[in-house]
Design a protein around this motif. Sequence first.
Motif, PDB file in Angstrom:
ATOM      1  N   UNK A 119       0.808  -1.216   0.000  1.00  0.00           N
ATOM      2  CA  UNK A 119       0.000   0.000   0.000  1.00  0.00           C
ATOM      3  C   UNK A 119       0.844   1.270   0.000  1.00  0.00           C
ATOM      4  N   UNK A 120       2.077   1.166  -0.523  1.00  0.00           N
ATOM      5  CA  UNK A 120       2.946   2.322  -0.679  1.00  0.00           C
ATOM      6  C   UNK A 120       3.138   2.629  -2.160  1.00  0.00           C
ATOM      7  N   UNK A 121       3.152   3.905  -2.520  1.00  0.00           N
ATOM      8  CA  UNK A 121       3.350   4.324  -3.907  1.00  0.00           C
ATOM      9  C   UNK A 121       4.684   5.076  -3.996  1.00  0.00           C
ATOM     10  N   UNK A 122       5.767   4.400  -4.452  1.00  0.00           N
ATOM     11  CA  UNK A 122       7.110   5.012  -4.423  1.00  0.00           C
ATOM     12  C   UNK A 122       7.295   6.102  -5.476  1.00  0.00           C
ATOM     13  N   UNK A 123       8.190   7.049  -5.149  1.00  0.00           N
ATOM     14  CA  UNK A 123       8.584   8.084  -6.100  1.00  0.00           C
ATOM     15  C   UNK A 123       9.973   8.582  -5.699  1.00  0.00           C
ATOM     16  N   UNK A 124      10.605   9.368  -6.557  1.00  0.00           N
ATOM     17  CA  UNK A 124      11.919   9.936  -6.267  1.00  0.00           C
ATOM     18  C   UNK A 124      11.815  11.447  -6.165  1.00  0.00           C
ATOM     19  N   UNK A 125      12.851  12.042  -5.587  1.00  0.00           N
ATOM     20  CA  UNK A 125      12.918  13.501  -5.485  1.00  0.00           C
ATOM     21  C   UNK A 125      14.243  13.993  -6.044  1.00  0.00           C
ATOM     22  N   UNK A 126      14.236  15.266  -6.506  1.00  0.00           N
ATOM     23  CA  UNK A 126      15.497  15.874  -6.950  1.00  0.00           C
ATOM     24  C   UNK A 126      16.088  16.689  -5.804  1.00  0.00           C
ATOM     25  N   UNK A 127      17.159  17.403  -6.078  1.00  0.00           N
ATOM     26  CA  UNK A 127      17.878  18.106  -5.017  1.00  0.00           C
ATOM     27  C   UNK A 127      17.071  19.241  -4.407  1.00  0.00           C
ATOM     28  N   UNK A 128      16.035  19.678  -5.125  1.00  0.00           N
ATOM     29  CA  UNK A 128      15.167  20.739  -4.596  1.00  0.00           C
ATOM     30  C   UNK A 128      14.011  20.159  -3.775  1.00  0.00           C
ATOM     31  N   UNK A 129      13.947  18.829  -3.684  1.00  0.00           N
ATOM     32  CA  UNK A 129      12.853  18.180  -2.964  1.00  0.00           C
ATOM     33  C   UNK A 129      11.630  17.940  -3.813  1.00  0.00           C
ATOM     34  N   UNK A 130      11.698  18.298  -5.108  1.00  0.00           N
ATOM     35  CA  UNK A 130      10.558  18.130  -5.998  1.00  0.00           C
ATOM     36  C   UNK A 130      10.417  16.672  -6.406  1.00  0.00           C
ATOM     37  N   UNK A 131       9.187  16.212  -6.493  1.00  0.00           N
ATOM     38  CA  UNK A 131       8.905  14.825  -6.878  1.00  0.00           C
ATOM     39  C   UNK A 131       9.188  14.621  -8.357  1.00  0.00           C
ATOM     40  N   UNK A 132       9.874  13.499  -8.657  1.00  0.00           N
ATOM     41  CA  UNK A 132      10.120  13.144 -10.055  1.00  0.00           C
ATOM     42  C   UNK A 132       9.776  11.667 -10.223  1.00  0.00           C
ATOM     43  N   UNK A 133       9.041  11.358 -11.278  1.00  0.00           N
ATOM     44  CA  UNK A 133       8.679   9.967 -11.555  1.00  0.00           C
ATOM     45  C   UNK A 133       7.720   9.416 -10.525  1.00  0.00           C
ATOM     46  N   UNK A 134       7.562   8.108 -10.536  1.00  0.00           N
ATOM     47  CA  UNK A 134       6.666   7.439  -9.613  1.00  0.00           C
ATOM     48  C   UNK A 134       5.261   7.378 -10.150  1.00  0.00           C
ATOM     49  N   UNK A 135       4.525   6.435  -9.641  1.00  0.00           N
ATOM     50  CA  UNK A 135       3.166   6.210 -10.099  1.00  0.00           C
ATOM     51  C   UNK A 135       2.195   7.014  -9.244  1.00  0.00           C
ATOM     52  N   UNK A 136       1.346   7.798  -9.883  1.00  0.00           N
ATOM     53  CA  UNK A 136       0.333   8.570  -9.177  1.00  0.00           C
ATOM     54  C   UNK A 136      -1.032   7.977  -9.497  1.00  0.00           C
ATOM     55  N   UNK A 137      -1.731   7.498  -8.471  1.00  0.00           N
ATOM     56  CA  UNK A 137      -3.041   6.894  -8.662  1.00  0.00           C
ATOM     57  C   UNK A 137      -4.116   7.801  -8.090  1.00  0.00           C
ATOM     58  N   UNK A 138      -5.164   7.975  -8.854  1.00  0.00           N
ATOM     59  CA  UNK A 138      -6.305   8.716  -8.358  1.00  0.00           C
ATOM     60  C   UNK A 138      -7.106   7.788  -7.458  1.00  0.00           C
ATOM     61  N   UNK A 139      -7.178   8.131  -6.188  1.00  0.00           N
ATOM     62  CA  UNK A 139      -7.909   7.303  -5.231  1.00  0.00           C
ATOM     63  C   UNK A 139      -9.365   7.749  -5.184  1.00  0.00           C
ATOM     64  N   UNK A 140     -10.280   6.796  -5.331  1.00  0.00           N
ATOM     65  CA  UNK A 140     -11.703   7.096  -5.282  1.00  0.00           C
ATOM     66  C   UNK A 140     -12.120   7.275  -3.833  1.00  0.00           C
ATOM     67  N   UNK A 141     -12.827   8.375  -3.560  1.00  0.00           N
ATOM     68  CA  UNK A 141     -13.253   8.632  -2.186  1.00  0.00           C
ATOM     69  C   UNK A 141     -14.226   7.557  -1.721  1.00  0.00           C
ATOM     70  N   UNK A 142     -14.026   7.071  -0.543  1.00  0.00           N
ATOM     71  CA  UNK A 142     -14.862   6.017   0.029  1.00  0.00           C
ATOM     72  C   UNK A 142     -15.969   6.643   0.872  1.00  0.00           C
ATOM     73  N   UNK A 143     -17.235   6.522   0.442  1.00  0.00           N
ATOM     74  CA  UNK A 143     -18.327   7.135   1.214  1.00  0.00           C
ATOM     75  C   UNK A 143     -18.528   6.474   2.567  1.00  0.00           C
TER      76      UNK A 143
END
Length: 436
Positions: free
Chosen positions: A164-188
């Motif tokens: 249940x973790x979605x990995x990504x990397x960061x550059x030297x400025x702390x900005x996110x680069x790459x990685x999988x971004x999933x749209x999570x459906x809100x659970x009513x």
Amino acid sequence: MRKIIFSSLLFLALFAFSSCSKIMGYSVLLWNLPENQLQDGDVVPVYIRSNISHVYVIGTSSGKVEVPLWQLTDPVSKGKVKKVKAKYAEFNHKYATVAMDGLPMRAEAVNTAKQVYRLRKNETVKLLYTLKGQSPMTGGKALPGQWMKVLTSDGTFGCCFSYNLRPFETDITGKRIGGEIKEEVENPNADFDAKLLLTWYPDSYKNMIDTGRVDVEKLIPTYNFHLDEESRKLTFRMPKIDRTWDYTGADETGPNVYKLKDIPIIVTVRYSGYIVVRYTGESGKPEDFNLVTIEGDLNEILTAEKNRRENEFEQIYMYGPSFKSGSYGSLTISEDHSFIWSNNRLLVSSGIISSASKNSGSVECKYFLSKSMQTSYDGVLTFHFEGQHKEANFLYKMEENGLRLEDANGTDIKNSTISERAISPLVMFFSKLNQE
């Protein structure tokens, strides 16, 4: 006088400056410092550790800065820091977002280990290194992923399974680069799902615990209803029920009434800490279970009750352990809870035990007395005679010269408690052998 004070202050200032200039060791950065152009995995010199402020003072290209203790590894020599750096190298600049609210971080890499932190949905954690551990199971198969040592942004370390973790990397400025971004459906039904993550037990357990009258044979921790956070497996175990399903959600069919999808269960939330689970088994006949949450560890509660019983028995054993009656034979109780009751023929003729019963067996202190009974008796002794399935219960009183036993087999025992005497009970007095 002013010269002395000035000289002292100058000395302290020079001492502080010289102390801050001396390197105490080298550490590996565990979390990005983009404002100082530093990334996790970088090696930095450490000058001071403050246990009061909980910070290190480290050197950067722009000067010395304070960093929270958790953000660095323990300082070591320049030669040893290479080994420390290599430990974290595989996951340099790698972070992850959390895909499930309430995802646990555990003390060890096993799904039953103690929880040290509960992650929020979309929270960011630092991936440190992989761990060897047993994967959570779903449908008889191991979940895909691996155990990771992770770090939260507030400095909590723990073990988390990567499913249940979605990995990504960061550059030297702390900005996110790459990685999988999933749209999570809100659970009513998020609030209801959070309730399922609790462990629910039969309501009779709460009554036992609240009254302090625990039946160790009936308080069984594995009889419960709960949803596993990581595998999303819903488990329901009760006497004659042992079922596990994949949980995919629920439909609210009425106020606080939820029909679980593809699972033969309807849950009614009565109030906080109390639900009713209606389960329809293979017979097709619905059965309701009143379930509650329990504060405290059931295994610890069971241990406390077993210790109470053992302490009560030990008092009787130390008081005896051998007793003799002119009419009802001799009774010897052993430290291992065994007993020998010789010449007990009158117990047979009185109907307390059967003629097939032997004169030996085991004895325990498993029942309680009501408050009104405690003024006349010390407790209840339960004898298990070999050759007889039915137990034989006696009220007992340790008197000045011996032990008084009173037949309690004709009394009603409710909630493991005896509240009244039997009608015309057999009363026996045994003197202590060491006083004869």
